[in-house]
Motif scaffolding. Structure first.
Motif, PDB file in Angstrom:
ATOM      1  N   UNK A  32       0.829  -1.201   0.000  1.00 59.04           N
ATOM      2  CA  UNK A  32       0.000   0.000   0.000  1.00 59.04           C
ATOM      3  C   UNK A  32       0.868   1.257   0.000  1.00 59.04           C
ATOM      4  N   UNK A  33       0.583   2.148  -0.932  1.00 58.57           N
ATOM      5  CA  UNK A  33       1.075   3.502  -0.768  1.00 58.57           C
ATOM      6  C   UNK A  33       0.298   4.108   0.397  1.00 58.57           C
ATOM      7  N   UNK A  34       0.980   4.891   1.210  1.00 57.23           N
ATOM      8  CA  UNK A  34       0.360   5.500   2.377  1.00 57.23           C
ATOM      9  C   UNK A  34       0.409   7.016   2.258  1.00 57.23           C
ATOM     10  N   UNK A 101      -2.827   0.829  -4.043  1.00 57.91           N
ATOM     11  CA  UNK A 101      -1.772   0.862  -5.030  1.00 57.91           C
ATOM     12  C   UNK A 101      -0.446   1.013  -4.289  1.00 57.91           C
ATOM     13  N   UNK A 102       0.638   0.633  -4.946  1.00 57.67           N
ATOM     14  CA  UNK A 102       1.940   0.784  -4.291  1.00 57.67           C
ATOM     15  C   UNK A 102       2.616   2.104  -4.636  1.00 57.67           C
ATOM     16  N   UNK A 103       2.111   2.788  -5.654  1.00 54.60           N
ATOM     17  CA  UNK A 103       2.811   3.974  -6.138  1.00 54.60           C
ATOM     18  C   UNK A 103       2.176   5.261  -5.630  1.00 54.60           C
ATOM     19  N   UNK A 104       2.993   6.300  -5.503  1.00 54.90           N
ATOM     20  CA  UNK A 104       2.472   7.607  -5.112  1.00 54.90           C
ATOM     21  C   UNK A 104       1.599   8.184  -6.224  1.00 54.90           C
ATOM     22  N   UNK A 105       1.941   7.910  -7.447  1.00 53.43           N
ATOM     23  CA  UNK A 105       1.132   8.395  -8.563  1.00 53.43           C
ATOM     24  C   UNK A 105      -0.272   7.811  -8.498  1.00 53.43           C
TER      25      UNK A 105
END
Length: 125
Positions: A32-34, A101-105
């Protein structure tokens, strides 16, 4: 399902520092993006910062860039927000959030999947 619990809020004088923590449940924290959001009285909730699942990428709103630092410890399922040079306008309830999602975008493109209950930060002048 992910549960998020924030801590570390409080009352601080202008120019001071606080570190917020957000502890997450679950075994897949690194997927997870946090991020952190905040909501001041009478205002809409606003984005503060986000960090990718690996911790390699971060992003900040212009209002906190250079003063706040987001980080994470995936071994402890915890994300942090170090807040320095605090201003009265930083006063708000701060919320931790987890994105699907794993990305900041990806985190910035859609509403987070999970939210914490919030922690109050009050900066006195």
């Amino acid at each position: 399902q992910v549960q998020l619990v924030e801590s570390g809020g409080g009352l601080v004088q202008a120019g001071g520092s606080l570190r917020l923590s957000c502890a997450a449940s679950g075994r897949t924290f690194s997927s997870y993006a946090m991020g952190w959001f905040r909501q001041a009285p009478g205002k809409e909730r606003e984005f503060v910062s986000t960090i990718s699942g690996s911790g390699s990428t971060t992003y900040y709103s212009d209002s906190v860039k250079g003063r706040f630092t987001i980080s994470r410890d995936n071994a402890k399922n915890t994300v942090y927000l170090q807040m320095n040079s605090l201003k009265p306008e930083d006063t708000a309830v701060y919320y931790c959030a987890a994105g699907g999602t794993t990305s900041t975008t990806g985190f910035l493109r859609r509403p987070p999947d999970y939210w914490g209950q919030g922690t109050q930060v009050t900066v006195s002048s």
